[in-house]
Design a protein around this motif. Structure first.
Motif, PDB file in Angstrom:
ATOM      1  N   ILE A  35     105.310 -20.427  -8.753  1.00 19.17           N
ATOM      2  CA  ILE A  35     104.129 -20.864  -9.499  1.00 19.17           C
ATOM      3  C   ILE A  35     103.258 -21.780  -8.637  1.00 19.17           C
ATOM      4  CG2 ILE A  35     103.372 -22.284 -11.448  1.00 19.17           C
ATOM      5  CD1 ILE A  35     105.904 -21.143 -12.937  1.00 19.17           C
ATOM      6  N   THR A  36     103.881 -22.724  -7.942  1.00 24.87           N
ATOM      7  CA  THR A  36     103.119 -23.634  -7.080  1.00 24.87           C
ATOM      8  C   THR A  36     102.395 -22.849  -5.996  1.00 24.87           C
ATOM      9  OG1 THR A  36     104.717 -25.405  -7.512  1.00 24.87           O
ATOM     10  CG2 THR A  36     103.261 -25.689  -5.618  1.00 24.87           C
ATOM     11  N   ALA A  37     103.087 -21.911  -5.368  1.00 34.98           N
ATOM     12  CA  ALA A  37     102.469 -21.092  -4.318  1.00 34.98           C
ATOM     13  C   ALA A  37     101.316 -20.265  -4.871  1.00 34.98           C
ATOM     14  CB  ALA A  37     103.514 -20.185  -3.681  1.00 34.98           C
ATOM     15  N   GLN A  38     101.501 -19.679  -6.036  1.00 37.27           N
ATOM     16  CA  GLN A  38     100.464 -18.845  -6.642  1.00 37.27           C
ATOM     17  C   GLN A  38      99.200 -19.669  -6.905  1.00 37.27           C
ATOM     18  OE1 GLN A  38     101.782 -17.133 -10.338  1.00 37.27           O
ATOM     19  NE2 GLN A  38     100.090 -15.700 -10.439  1.00 37.27           N
ATOM     20  N   VAL A  39      99.361 -20.854  -7.460  1.00 40.75           N
ATOM     21  CA  VAL A  39      98.216 -21.710  -7.768  1.00 40.75           C
ATOM     22  C   VAL A  39      97.516 -22.164  -6.488  1.00 40.75           C
ATOM     23  CG1 VAL A  39      97.563 -23.951  -8.750  1.00 40.75           C
ATOM     24  CG2 VAL A  39      99.137 -22.459  -9.981  1.00 40.75           C
ATOM     25  N   LEU A  40      98.292 -22.558  -5.488  1.00 40.05           N
ATOM     26  CA  LEU A  40      97.702 -23.017  -4.232  1.00 40.05           C
ATOM     27  C   LEU A  40      97.000 -21.882  -3.490  1.00 40.05           C
ATOM     28  CD1 LEU A  40     100.508 -25.453  -3.095  1.00 40.05           C
ATOM     29  CD2 LEU A  40      98.159 -26.066  -3.706  1.00 40.05           C
ATOM     30  N   ARG A  41      97.594 -20.704  -3.487  1.00 40.33           N
ATOM     31  CA  ARG A  41      96.930 -19.555  -2.847  1.00 40.33           C
ATOM     32  C   ARG A  41      95.635 -19.217  -3.571  1.00 40.33           C
ATOM     33  NH1 ARG A  41     102.676 -17.000  -2.134  1.00 40.33           N
ATOM     34  NH2 ARG A  41     103.096 -17.642   0.015  1.00 40.33           N
ATOM     35  N   GLY A  42      95.675 -19.313  -4.900  1.00 38.47           N
ATOM     36  CA  GLY A  42      94.464 -19.073  -5.684  1.00 38.47           C
ATOM     37  C   GLY A  42      93.360 -20.071  -5.363  1.00 38.47           C
ATOM     38  N   ALA A  43      93.740 -21.267  -4.917  1.00 38.40           N
ATOM     39  CA  ALA A  43      92.777 -22.307  -4.537  1.00 38.40           C
ATOM     40  C   ALA A  43      92.374 -22.194  -3.069  1.00 38.40           C
ATOM     41  CB  ALA A  43      93.365 -23.686  -4.822  1.00 38.40           C
ATOM     42  N   GLY A  44      92.908 -21.192  -2.365  1.00 44.19           N
ATOM     43  CA  GLY A  44      92.495 -20.941  -0.988  1.00 44.19           C
ATOM     44  C   GLY A  44      93.421 -21.450   0.096  1.00 44.19           C
ATOM     45  N   ALA A  45      94.612 -21.928  -0.258  1.00 37.24           N
ATOM     46  CA  ALA A  45      95.535 -22.453   0.742  1.00 37.24           C
ATOM     47  C   ALA A  45      96.394 -21.341   1.332  1.00 37.24           C
ATOM     48  CB  ALA A  45      96.438 -23.509   0.115  1.00 37.24           C
ATOM     49  N   ALA A  46      96.858 -21.575   2.559  1.00 39.61           N
ATOM     50  CA  ALA A  46      97.898 -20.750   3.168  1.00 39.61           C
ATOM     51  C   ALA A  46      99.210 -21.450   2.832  1.00 39.61           C
ATOM     52  CB  ALA A  46      97.697 -20.656   4.674  1.00 39.61           C
ATOM     53  N   VAL A  47     100.125 -20.752   2.190  1.00 44.74           N
ATOM     54  CA  VAL A  47     101.330 -21.395   1.662  1.00 44.74           C
ATOM     55  C   VAL A  47     102.575 -20.824   2.322  1.00 44.74           C
ATOM     56  CG1 VAL A  47     102.664 -21.887  -0.428  1.00 44.74           C
ATOM     57  CG2 VAL A  47     100.174 -21.751  -0.547  1.00 44.74           C
ATOM     58  N   ARG A  48     103.463 -21.739   2.734  1.00 37.04           N
ATOM     59  CA  ARG A  48     104.790 -21.368   3.198  1.00 37.04           C
ATOM     60  C   ARG A  48     105.791 -21.983   2.230  1.00 37.04           C
ATOM     61  NH1 ARG A  48     105.660 -23.763   8.560  1.00 37.04           N
ATOM     62  NH2 ARG A  48     104.043 -25.269   8.049  1.00 37.04           N
TER      63      ARG A  48
END
Length: 142
Positions: A35-48
């Motif tokens: 969920i955290t990754a999905q929200v951050l990616r939706g905000a434009g972040a590259a997530v690991r």
């Protein structure tokens, strides 16, 4: 003469869109990570993602993130151990950390986190979009 910088002047900074913030999410709960990754990616972040503190530190040492999102209660190495290791490592010392937890914190833990983390967010305390904004602000230093 060309249109380049005059002698002794630094070249102009590159223009264009900034690369996405590199966010490392360290949490042993697969749903929380997702969920955290999905929200951050939706905000434009590259997530690991990392499933525990030890894996999180290894990922940070391989490639320094712009910000780390850290759970406190994890197996192998908990969030307090990760923070201590980061603050002792000259390469990771300056990485902003957002703690995202459900743990009821003691006054001593709150004091420690106040000195070592950018911010402490209680899971469920913020709307997901607000959480993403706070995390990305820490990544960009704004």
């Amino acid at each position: 003469r060309g249109a380049g910088p005059a002698a002794g002047e630094p070249p102009a900074a590159p223009t264009g869109p900034r690369p996405p913030a590199d966010v490392l999410v360290v949490d042993d709960d697969p749903d929380a990570r997702r969920i955290t990754a999905q929200v951050l990616r939706g905000a434009g972040a590259a997530v690991r993602l990392a499933p525990d503190g030890e894996a999180g530190l290894a990922a940070m040492r391989k490639r320094r993130p712009d910000v780390a999102v850290l759970d406190l209660m994890m197996p192998v190495l908990d969030g307090f151990g990760v923070l201590a290791a980061m603050r002792a490592d000259p390469r990771l010392r300056g990485v902003p950390v957002i703690v995202l937890t459900t743990k009821a914190l003691t006054p001593a833990e709150r004091d420690y986190l106040g000195r070592t983390a950018e911010r402490v967010l209680e899971k469920g305390e913020y709307r997901l979009s607000d959480m993403a904004t706070l995390i990305l602000r820490a990544a960009t230093g704004r």
